[in-house]
Design an enzyme around this catalytic site. Structure first.
Site, PDB file in Angstrom:
ATOM      1  N   SER A 145       0.668  -1.267  -0.086  1.00 46.25           N
ATOM      2  CA  SER A 145       0.069   0.086   0.117  1.00 46.25           C
ATOM      3  C   SER A 145       0.834   1.134  -0.138  1.00 46.25           C
ATOM      4  O   SER A 145       0.336   2.446  -0.222  1.00 46.25           O
ATOM      5  CB  SER A 145      -1.060   0.042   1.137  1.00 46.25           C
ATOM      6  OG  SER A 145      -2.117  -0.835   1.040  1.00 46.25           O
ATOM      7  N   LYS A 148       0.206   3.460  -2.911  1.00 46.96           N
ATOM      8  CA  LYS A 148      -0.880   4.314  -3.048  1.00 46.96           C
ATOM      9  C   LYS A 148      -0.857   5.914  -3.263  1.00 46.96           C
ATOM     10  O   LYS A 148      -1.287   6.445  -4.102  1.00 46.96           O
ATOM     11  CB  LYS A 148      -2.104   4.009  -1.974  1.00 46.96           C
ATOM     12  CG  LYS A 148      -2.656   2.647  -2.213  1.00 46.96           C
ATOM     13  CD  LYS A 148      -3.400   2.304  -1.179  1.00 46.96           C
ATOM     14  CE  LYS A 148      -4.122   0.900  -1.488  1.00 46.96           C
ATOM     15  NZ  LYS A 148      -4.116  -0.283  -0.695  1.00 46.96           N
ATOM     16  N   TYR A 273      -3.453  -2.541 -10.519  1.00 48.40           N
ATOM     17  CA  TYR A 273      -3.585  -2.203  -9.090  1.00 48.40           C
ATOM     18  C   TYR A 273      -2.569  -3.246  -8.416  1.00 48.40           C
ATOM     19  O   TYR A 273      -1.600  -3.075  -7.421  1.00 48.40           O
ATOM     20  CB  TYR A 273      -4.709  -2.503  -8.438  1.00 48.40           C
ATOM     21  CG  TYR A 273      -4.794  -2.498  -7.008  1.00 48.40           C
ATOM     22  CD1 TYR A 273      -4.400  -1.199  -6.045  1.00 48.40           C
ATOM     23  CD2 TYR A 273      -5.085  -3.498  -6.238  1.00 48.40           C
ATOM     24  CE1 TYR A 273      -4.377  -1.233  -4.626  1.00 48.40           C
ATOM     25  CE2 TYR A 273      -4.865  -3.794  -4.872  1.00 48.40           C
ATOM     26  CZ  TYR A 273      -4.765  -2.408  -4.028  1.00 48.40           C
ATOM     27  OH  TYR A 273      -4.568  -2.542  -2.698  1.00 48.40           O
ATOM     28  N   TYR A 325      -4.137   3.082   7.974  1.00 45.99           N
ATOM     29  CA  TYR A 325      -5.007   2.054   8.022  1.00 45.99           C
ATOM     30  C   TYR A 325      -5.895   2.639   9.426  1.00 45.99           C
ATOM     31  O   TYR A 325      -6.108   3.773   9.562  1.00 45.99           O
ATOM     32  CB  TYR A 325      -4.420   0.575   8.443  1.00 45.99           C
ATOM     33  CG  TYR A 325      -3.629   0.395   7.422  1.00 45.99           C
ATOM     34  CD1 TYR A 325      -4.086   0.059   6.195  1.00 45.99           C
ATOM     35  CD2 TYR A 325      -2.517  -0.465   7.697  1.00 45.99           C
ATOM     36  CE1 TYR A 325      -3.493  -0.616   5.066  1.00 45.99           C
ATOM     37  CE2 TYR A 325      -1.595  -0.878   6.645  1.00 45.99           C
ATOM     38  CZ  TYR A 325      -1.975  -1.096   5.419  1.00 45.99           C
ATOM     39  OH  TYR A 325      -1.292  -1.599   4.414  1.00 45.99           O
ATOM     40  N   VAL A 343       1.233  -3.534   4.083  1.00 43.74           N
ATOM     41  CA  VAL A 343       1.290  -4.940   4.634  1.00 43.74           C
ATOM     42  C   VAL A 343       2.579  -5.749   4.559  1.00 43.74           C
ATOM     43  O   VAL A 343       2.897  -6.554   5.354  1.00 43.74           O
ATOM     44  CB  VAL A 343       0.127  -5.808   4.291  1.00 43.74           C
ATOM     45  CG1 VAL A 343      -1.133  -5.492   4.813  1.00 43.74           C
ATOM     46  CG2 VAL A 343       0.161  -6.044   2.804  1.00 43.74           C
TER      47      VAL A 343
HETATM   48  N1  GLU Z   1      -2.047  -5.993  -1.558  1.00 45.63           N
HETATM   49  C1  GLU Z   1      -3.033  -5.804  -0.575  1.00 45.63           C
HETATM   50  C2  GLU Z   1      -4.396  -5.741  -0.897  1.00 45.63           C
HETATM   51  O1  GLU Z   1      -4.540  -5.115  -1.751  1.00 45.63           O
HETATM   52  C3  GLU Z   1      -2.276  -4.584  -0.079  1.00 45.63           C
HETATM   53  C4  GLU Z   1      -2.719  -4.318   1.027  1.00 45.63           C
HETATM   54  C5  GLU Z   1      -1.812  -3.494   1.862  1.00 45.63           C
HETATM   55  O2  GLU Z   1      -0.664  -3.114   1.766  1.00 45.63           O
HETATM   56  O3  GLU Z   1      -2.400  -2.481   2.391  1.00 45.63           O
HETATM   57  O4  GLU Z   1      -5.088  -6.276  -0.067  1.00 45.63           O
END
Ligand code: GLU
Length: 517
Positions: A145, A148, A273, A325, A343
């Site tokens: 993430s 992002k 993505y 988060y 994550v």
């Molecule tokens: N590839 C993970 C998902 O989309 C990303 C999770 C993350 O790092 O928040 O579920």
């Protein structure tokens, strides 16, 4: 016309019209400018070949290779002036946090579950390109993430704020990052959660071939990272794609709500993505990416303007409110640094106008944030004034602000020079002289740096001042010379050094003057 003396040369020459090459190398090393810094490559090469003692003209030639960086380094005008001391504190925090073995690895895909849990890397890069790393900073990990914020900036560059935010909101969702939920308008809550990042991905280079879109994204990551290596973990990508029911569900949910722009191929958008999540970097490269954000979208190592500053402002605002988060509010309150977590155990932090930081340690807490990462951030702001609102606390706060030049901030101008002399901080004195400060100037009590160094018994300051050729016998408002001060405090070594250089007591000086009249 007489040539202006080069104040940098004056500051570093040792009274014999030559500057030791080592002094320049030491200044670079202490500043945190690394040998692989593209701005300094030619200069380091020339320095290697330079003689051990460098003449005025050779010095000028070196300076001309990288004038801005050379001057910034030698006069200490970098974002973090006392870089070595700053890194010493980071080292201490790192060692302390390393003992924390709480948390668990992400286990939704085998690739993340297999990462050695003890891994711990930390890197920083200031907006002037001062860099420092600790631990496993050259290991590659997938960004997850942490992709992002970059995806969001790329979508902003393509669409502009007004268009992009017709498709994605700016509110924290109050829900987990992959919750099957949209806002009241049927749009993703913000670009820092899965639905929002999937949407932003759909708005980058719309209509172009999937391969070209991914090439473009990789080239932008590389540009942000000052051309350091950026990789791609295919196994992570394949796993992500295989276990992606929730992300597919989010995609279909958005399609059902007609949230996407026209002609979107959902399968391609989702694959894009997963690809972004599978990009891999080291903390060393990620800290440069974070520094590019800290520097308003301009990469400190190359000067490339990768993103528009106003887009970076948008991105940092959302990182502050939504980047960690379900801990985002608490993190904004306690730590107060825009950050994005992934994550894989990565956290990318941006202290605006100061530095970027990357931490990687794979064990996660129950909210999905790296345990050591969050621990490190808490310790960081316990010692440094990096919280966005630390400026409110003012003088009642004795934590360090590494941005400030300590003597300059406290006293300003000449007084800062006297302050540094009385502390025996020759490096600081040298930087101030390099900035053009006259080492003979006195404060309102006519006390000079030599007086202060003599009273405080600072031999190193005295030696440096004498090398600069300052007046050995200035008289302060109470009629004292530096030798008077040294004698009063019984600093024997200083007394002999001053006498050797023609130092006189004030009464001797008066007598000598009378005799000559
Ligand atoms: N590839 C993970 C998902 O989309 C990303 C999770 C993350 O790092 O928040 O579920």
């Amino acid at each position: 016309m007489t040539e202006q003396p080069n104040s940098l040369f004056v500051a570093y020459n040792q009274g014999n019209e030559q500057v030791p090459r080592q002094a320049i190398m030491d200044a670079f090393e202490e500043s945190g400018i690394q040998t692989d810094d593209p701005r300094a490559a030619a200069l380091f090469k020339a320095l290697k070949k330079a003689p051990e003692f460098i003449s005025h003209s050779e010095f000028q030639t070196l300076q001309d290779i990288a004038p801005t960086l050379f001057e910034q380094v030698l006069s200490g005008q970098l974002a973090i002036p006392h870089f070595r001391e700053f890194c010493d504190v980071l080292d201490k925090i790192f060692t302390q946090v390393e003992n924390n073995r709480d948390g668990k690895l992400a286990n939704y895909i085998p690739q993340l579950e297999r990462v050695p849990p003890e891994k711990f890397g930390l890197s920083i890069c200031s907006i002037d390109g001062q860099r420092y790393s600790q631990g496993d900073s050259e290991d590659f990990f997938c960004v997850q993430s942490c992709s992002k914020p970059i995806t969001y900036c790329l979508a902003l560059e393509d669409q502009g704020e007004d268009v992009l935010h017709k498709y994605v909101g700016t509110e924290p969702s109050g829900k987990t990052f992959n919750e099957l939920t949209l806002n009241a308008k049927g749009l993703p809550h913000n670009p820092m959660i899965n639905a929002g990042a999937i949407m932003c991905g759909a708005l980058i280079k719309q209509g172009e071939a999937a391969s070209d879109r991914f090439d473009y994204v990789m080239s932008k990551w590389k540009e942000c990272a000052g051309n350091m290596k950026v990789g791609f973990d295919n196994a992570v990508y394949l796993s992500e794609r295989q276990t992606a029911d929730r992300n597919f569900a989010l995609g279909y949910f958005m399609r059902e709500k007609k949230a996407f722009p026209k002609d979107v191929n959902l399968q391609e958008v989702l694959e894009f993505y997963f690809q972004c999540c599978s990009i891999e970097v080291t903390t060393s490269a990620m800290s440069i990416i974070a520094a590019t954000l800290a520097n308003g979208g301009n990469c400190p190592l190359t000067g490339a303007q990768v993103f528009r500053p106003d887009h970076v402002k948008n991105c940092l605002s959302l990182m502050s409110s939504c980047g960690m988060y379900d801990f985002s509010g608490e993190f904004a309150f306690r730590v107060g640094i825009p950050a994005k977590s992934g994550v894989s155990g990565a956290i990318m932090l941006v202290v605006p106008n100061v530095l970027g930081m990357a931490i990687w340690s794979p064990r996660l807490d129950e909210l999905g944030n790296s345990v050591r990462g969050v621990d490190f951030c808490r310790e960081l702001v316990a010692r440094f004034k990096f919280h966005t609102f630390d400026s409110m606390v003012g003088l009642r706060d004795d934590r360090i602000d590494p941005r400030r030049n300590i003597y300059e901030a406290r006293l300003g101008g000449v007084i800062s020079f006297c302050g540094a002399a009385s502390e025996g901080d020759v490096k600081e004195m040298r930087r101030l002289v390099a900035r053009g400060l006259n080492p003979n100037t006195a404060d309102y009590d006519r006390r000079t740096a030599l007086h202060l160094a003599a009273s405080e018994g600072r031999l190193s300051s005295i030696r440096y001042l004498l090398e600069l050729g300052v007046d050995v016998n200035p008289v302060d408002r109470w009629g004292n010379t530096p030798l008077d001060d040294a004698e009063r405090q019984k600093h024997e070594a200083i007394i002999s050094m001053l006498v050797e250089h023609g130092g006189k007591r004030h009464d001797e000086r008066r007598q000598a003057k009378k005799a000559s009249e």
